[in-house]
Design an enzyme around this catalytic site. Sequence first.
Site, PDB file in Angstrom:
ATOM      1  N   ARG A  20     -41.730  31.240  18.581  1.00  0.00           N
ATOM      2  CA  ARG A  20     -42.845  31.914  19.271  1.00  0.00           C
ATOM      3  C   ARG A  20     -42.657  31.918  20.786  1.00  0.00           C
ATOM      4  NH1 ARG A  20     -47.731  30.051  21.687  1.00  0.00           N
ATOM      5  NH2 ARG A  20     -47.339  27.930  20.984  1.00  0.00           N
ATOM      6  N   GLU A  35     -44.392  32.204  32.232  1.00  0.00           N
ATOM      7  CA  GLU A  35     -43.936  31.061  31.430  1.00  0.00           C
ATOM      8  C   GLU A  35     -42.569  31.395  30.840  1.00  0.00           C
ATOM      9  OE1 GLU A  35     -47.030  30.279  28.570  1.00  0.00           O
ATOM     10  OE2 GLU A  35     -48.276  29.248  30.029  1.00  0.00           O
ATOM     11  N   HIS A  49     -45.307  21.141  18.004  1.00  0.00           N
ATOM     12  CA  HIS A  49     -46.344  21.854  18.746  1.00  0.00           C
ATOM     13  C   HIS A  49     -46.973  22.995  17.951  1.00  0.00           C
ATOM     14  CE1 HIS A  49     -48.275  23.361  22.384  1.00  0.00           C
ATOM     15  NE2 HIS A  49     -47.677  24.538  22.269  1.00  0.00           N
ATOM     16  N   HIS A  68     -42.552  21.635  21.437  1.00  0.00           N
ATOM     17  CA  HIS A  68     -42.753  21.944  22.862  1.00  0.00           C
ATOM     18  C   HIS A  68     -41.803  21.045  23.644  1.00  0.00           C
ATOM     19  CE1 HIS A  68     -44.506  22.720  26.731  1.00  0.00           C
ATOM     20  NE2 HIS A  68     -45.309  23.631  26.182  1.00  0.00           N
ATOM     21  N   ARG A  94     -38.397  28.318  24.385  1.00  0.00           N
ATOM     22  CA  ARG A  94     -38.625  26.905  24.066  1.00  0.00           C
ATOM     23  C   ARG A  94     -37.604  26.241  23.166  1.00  0.00           C
ATOM     24  NH1 ARG A  94     -44.961  27.032  22.937  1.00  0.00           N
ATOM     25  NH2 ARG A  94     -45.390  27.457  25.118  1.00  0.00           N
TER      26      ARG A  94
HETATM   27  P1  FAD Z   1     -57.336  25.856  15.793  1.00  0.00           P
HETATM   28  O1  FAD Z   1     -57.737  26.170  17.178  1.00  0.00           O
HETATM   29  O2  FAD Z   1     -56.483  24.682  15.586  1.00  0.00           O
HETATM   30  O3  FAD Z   1     -58.629  25.718  14.914  1.00  0.00           O
HETATM   31  C1  FAD Z   1     -58.546  25.287  13.572  1.00  0.00           C
HETATM   32  C2  FAD Z   1     -59.928  24.918  13.115  1.00  0.00           C
HETATM   33  O4  FAD Z   1     -59.926  24.696  11.712  1.00  0.00           O
HETATM   34  C3  FAD Z   1     -60.470  23.633  13.720  1.00  0.00           C
HETATM   35  O5  FAD Z   1     -61.825  23.844  14.004  1.00  0.00           O
HETATM   36  C4  FAD Z   1     -60.316  22.609  12.600  1.00  0.00           C
HETATM   37  O6  FAD Z   1     -61.222  21.543  12.666  1.00  0.00           O
HETATM   38  C5  FAD Z   1     -60.596  23.494  11.406  1.00  0.00           C
HETATM   39  N1  FAD Z   1     -60.069  23.023  10.138  1.00  0.00           N
HETATM   40  C6  FAD Z   1     -58.793  22.715   9.815  1.00  0.00           C
HETATM   41  N2  FAD Z   1     -58.714  22.370   8.512  1.00  0.00           N
HETATM   42  C7  FAD Z   1     -59.962  22.479   7.998  1.00  0.00           C
HETATM   43  C8  FAD Z   1     -60.517  22.252   6.729  1.00  0.00           C
HETATM   44  N3  FAD Z   1     -59.787  21.842   5.698  1.00  0.00           N
HETATM   45  N4  FAD Z   1     -61.853  22.436   6.565  1.00  0.00           N
HETATM   46  C9  FAD Z   1     -62.640  22.818   7.600  1.00  0.00           C
HETATM   47  N5  FAD Z   1     -62.150  23.052   8.839  1.00  0.00           N
HETATM   48  C10 FAD Z   1     -60.827  22.888   9.038  1.00  0.00           C
HETATM   49  N6  FAD Z   1     -51.122  28.869  22.593  1.00  0.00           N
HETATM   50  C11 FAD Z   1     -51.174  29.833  23.523  1.00  0.00           C
HETATM   51  O7  FAD Z   1     -51.110  31.030  23.192  1.00  0.00           O
HETATM   52  N7  FAD Z   1     -51.307  29.494  24.838  1.00  0.00           N
HETATM   53  C12 FAD Z   1     -51.385  28.209  25.255  1.00  0.00           C
HETATM   54  O8  FAD Z   1     -51.520  27.951  26.446  1.00  0.00           O
HETATM   55  C13 FAD Z   1     -51.306  27.184  24.294  1.00  0.00           C
HETATM   56  N8  FAD Z   1     -51.333  25.880  24.669  1.00  0.00           N
HETATM   57  C14 FAD Z   1     -51.372  24.919  23.690  1.00  0.00           C
HETATM   58  C15 FAD Z   1     -51.500  23.580  24.066  1.00  0.00           C
HETATM   59  C16 FAD Z   1     -51.617  22.596  23.097  1.00  0.00           C
HETATM   60  C17 FAD Z   1     -51.753  21.163  23.503  1.00  0.00           C
HETATM   61  C18 FAD Z   1     -51.599  22.960  21.728  1.00  0.00           C
HETATM   62  C19 FAD Z   1     -51.743  21.921  20.660  1.00  0.00           C
HETATM   63  C20 FAD Z   1     -51.425  24.276  21.347  1.00  0.00           C
HETATM   64  C21 FAD Z   1     -51.306  25.265  22.323  1.00  0.00           C
HETATM   65  N9  FAD Z   1     -51.165  26.605  21.974  1.00  0.00           N
HETATM   66  C22 FAD Z   1     -51.199  27.563  22.941  1.00  0.00           C
HETATM   67  C23 FAD Z   1     -51.223  27.005  20.579  1.00  0.00           C
HETATM   68  C24 FAD Z   1     -52.631  27.485  20.279  1.00  0.00           C
HETATM   69  O9  FAD Z   1     -53.552  26.683  20.964  1.00  0.00           O
HETATM   70  C25 FAD Z   1     -52.966  27.429  18.793  1.00  0.00           C
HETATM   71  O10 FAD Z   1     -51.949  28.018  18.048  1.00  0.00           O
HETATM   72  C26 FAD Z   1     -54.264  28.181  18.561  1.00  0.00           C
HETATM   73  O11 FAD Z   1     -55.277  27.616  19.343  1.00  0.00           O
HETATM   74  C27 FAD Z   1     -54.631  28.141  17.097  1.00  0.00           C
HETATM   75  O12 FAD Z   1     -55.922  28.649  16.971  1.00  0.00           O
HETATM   76  P2  FAD Z   1     -56.583  28.656  15.527  1.00  0.00           P
HETATM   77  O13 FAD Z   1     -57.957  29.174  15.704  1.00  0.00           O
HETATM   78  O14 FAD Z   1     -55.680  29.323  14.581  1.00  0.00           O
HETATM   79  O15 FAD Z   1     -56.601  27.122  15.097  1.00  0.00           O
HETATM   80  C1  SIN Z   2     -48.173  25.514  27.389  1.00  0.00           C
HETATM   81  O1  SIN Z   2     -49.103  25.548  28.202  1.00  0.00           O
HETATM   82  O2  SIN Z   2     -47.035  25.165  27.677  1.00  0.00           O
HETATM   83  C2  SIN Z   2     -48.443  25.914  25.996  1.00  0.00           C
HETATM   84  C3  SIN Z   2     -48.274  27.356  25.877  1.00  0.00           C
HETATM   85  C4  SIN Z   2     -48.115  27.744  24.445  1.00  0.00           C
HETATM   86  O3  SIN Z   2     -48.020  26.922  23.553  1.00  0.00           O
HETATM   87  O4  SIN Z   2     -48.059  28.964  24.217  1.00  0.00           O
END
Ligand code: FAD
Ligand code: SIN
Length: 542
Positions: free
Chosen positions: A386, A112, A351, A240, A290
Site C-alpha cells: 500500500r 510521504e 502496520h 511500517h 515502505r
Molecule cells: P478501524 O479504524 O481499525 O476500525 C475498526 C473498528 O471495528 C473499530 O471500531 C473496532 O473496535 C471495530 N471492531 C473490530 N472487530 C470487531 C468486532 N468483532 N465486533 C465489533 N467491532 C469490531 N492510513 C492512512 O491512510 N493514513 C495515515 O496517516 C495512517 N496512519 C496510521 C497510523 C497508525 C498508527 C495506524 C495503526 C494505521 C494508520 N493508517 C493510516 C492505516 C489506517 O489508519 C487504517 O487502515 C484505517 O484507519 C482503517 O479504518 P477502518 O475503519 O477500516 O478500521
Molecule cells: C504514517 O503516518 O506514516 C502512516 C501513514 C499510513 O499508514 O498511510
Amino acid sequence: MEIKTDVLIIGSGIAGLYSAIKISQFANVTLVTKKEKAESNTNYAQGGIAGVLDPADTFEKHIADTMIAGAGLCNKKHVEILVKEGPARIHELIEIGTEFTQKNGKLDLVREGGHSFPRIVHSSDLTGKEVERALIEKANSIKNINIIENALAMELITEHYVKNLKDKPIASRHCWGAYALNILNNQVMKIVSKVTILATGGLGQIYLHTTNPQIATGDGVAMAYRAGAKVSNMEFIQFHPTSFYNPNNSTLKQSFLISEAVRGFGGILRTTDGVAFMKKYDKREELAPRDIVARAIDFEMKKRGDDFVYLDITNKSKAELIEHFPNIYEHCLTFGIDISKDLIPVVPAAHYSCGGVLVDESARTSLNYLYAVGEVAMTGVHGANRLASNSLLEALVFSHKASENIKEFFKESESENIPPIPAWDDTGMLTADEKVLISHGTKELKQLMLDYVGIVRSNLRLTFAQRRIHNLFIEVEDFYKKTKVFDSVIELRNLITCSHLIVKSALLRKESRGLHYNIDYLEQDMSKEPTDTVLQNTYQKT
Ligand code: FAD
Ligand code: SIN
C-alpha cells in the site's frame, strides 16, 4: 437479546462511521463496536489522507504512484476509482466537520514515501483523531443510527445457523446479521439485518510488534472466512519502517508510530554509528515505498546485530518540528529525546493488511448481502504494497460505493425474506476457569508470527509456522467448543484463523513481490501475469 435492523455495520472506524452516515439517509443503521466508539486504527492515523487537491497535481500521477508501490498487482480499474473519486470524499469529510491543517488559507499538502507530489491532507500529526472526532459527532447527531459499544461481533449469521438450510452450498449463502457478545455482561445478542457491513479494520495484533491498537485482531476476515466468503492476498502484511523503539517494548500492546511524514519532511535513516544507508537500497532513498525501506532497515539491523536504527530530523528547527509533529515531539520527549537535537531510535512494526475479504467495486463480498469496507476489505487498490495515506482514502471511497449500491438494493428488494434465526445456543457449556491457556496461546502466536512470518520469509520458516498454528488451532477450538464464550477466546480464534490464512497464502506465492519477500524465490515471477491469492473455506467451523 434480539435486535432487528435494516443495516448492521460492524466497526466504528472511518469506514464504519462514514458508511453509517451515508446509509442513514435511506435506512436504519445499527452499528456495533467492540470497545468505546473511538477505539480504532483510524484514531491513531498520523500522516493523513492522499488526494489530488492541488491544481498542479494530476490523477495520472497519483494512479502511477499507487500502481508502482503495488508492485504490479493493483486492480487498475479500482485504483482509478480510488484516485478520481477521492477528492470529492475528502471534501465531504470537511463538510462533516473535519478540520485539516491549513497554510496561507489553503489545505496544507505534504509528501510521504512513494508519492511523486505533496498531496497528503492532514490534521497536524493527529489526523485520525480529528477524523474520528468529526465522524462520531456527526453520527451521534443522526436519529436512525444506533451505536452499541462493547458489542463484539463473533459470528456472521448465514444458512449454517438455520435449521433445514445448513446444507446449502457455501458459495451461494446469504448473510442475515451477526451474533455479538455484550462484553459487559457476557450475553450473546442476535442482530438480524437485511444487509451487513464488515468495517472491522486490520489484524496487526497477530504480531508481537505492531502500530495497531488492541482492537486489531482480524475479526472481520476470520468471521467472513468461516462463513464462506472469499479472502484474498493475505500474504501482504505491511510493516511500517519507523515505529518508536522502546527497549521495554515487549511489555507493550502497541508501538508508537513515527509518521512517514517525518521522512517526507527531510528525516534521514542512520545506522547506530551514524551512517546514512538508504542510498545503497533505492535512488528515492528515504522516500522509497515502505516495503523497500522496511527491508533495508531489517537488513542493516541483522547485519550489524543492532536492535534499532535511527531516524534523524535534527536538520529542522525545534519550532518547525513542534508545529508539524506536536504529538511525535511530545511522545519522544517523555523518553528524554528532543527530536530537534537527538536521533530517534526506530524499528519496523506490523502496520497494515493489504489483503482481506475480497470485494468488487461496490464493496460486495462473495456472500449475498455481505459488504466489506476499509482495512478488512481487499479491493485490489493496494496490490502487493500500500502507498502511504491511501488507506483512509480507500475507506472513504469504497464506503461511499457500498452505500450507493445498498441504496439501489433497498429500492429493488420488496420483501425481507429472512428465515427464522435461532438465538445463540450455549446450553451445556462450562464457564472458563483456565483462561491462562488463552493468554499463553496469544503470546505464543505473536512471537511465532514475528519470527517466522515477518519482513523476510523462507519456505522452511513458513512450514514450521504452519505446523504450530495448526496445533494452536486444535487446542483453541477444543477449548472454545466446551466453554461459554468470552472476548479473548473469540479474538484468539480469529488471530489464529488470520495467521493460518497469511501463512497459507505466503506458501502459495512462489515469488517475492512487494511486501512478500521469500529468500527461496528472490525475484518476481515474470513468466506469467501476476495473480491475486484467493482462499475460500469450503466448510463452516463454529
Ligand atoms: P478501524 O479504524 O481499525 O476500525 C475498526 C473498528 O471495528 C473499530 O471500531 C473496532 O473496535 C471495530 N471492531 C473490530 N472487530 C470487531 C468486532 N468483532 N465486533 C465489533 N467491532 C469490531 N492510513 C492512512 O491512510 N493514513 C495515515 O496517516 C495512517 N496512519 C496510521 C497510523 C497508525 C498508527 C495506524 C495503526 C494505521 C494508520 N493508517 C493510516 C492505516 C489506517 O489508519 C487504517 O487502515 C484505517 O484507519 C482503517 O479504518 P477502518 O475503519 O477500516 O478500521
Ligand atoms: C504514517 O503516518 O506514516 C502512516 C501513514 C499510513 O499508514 O498511510
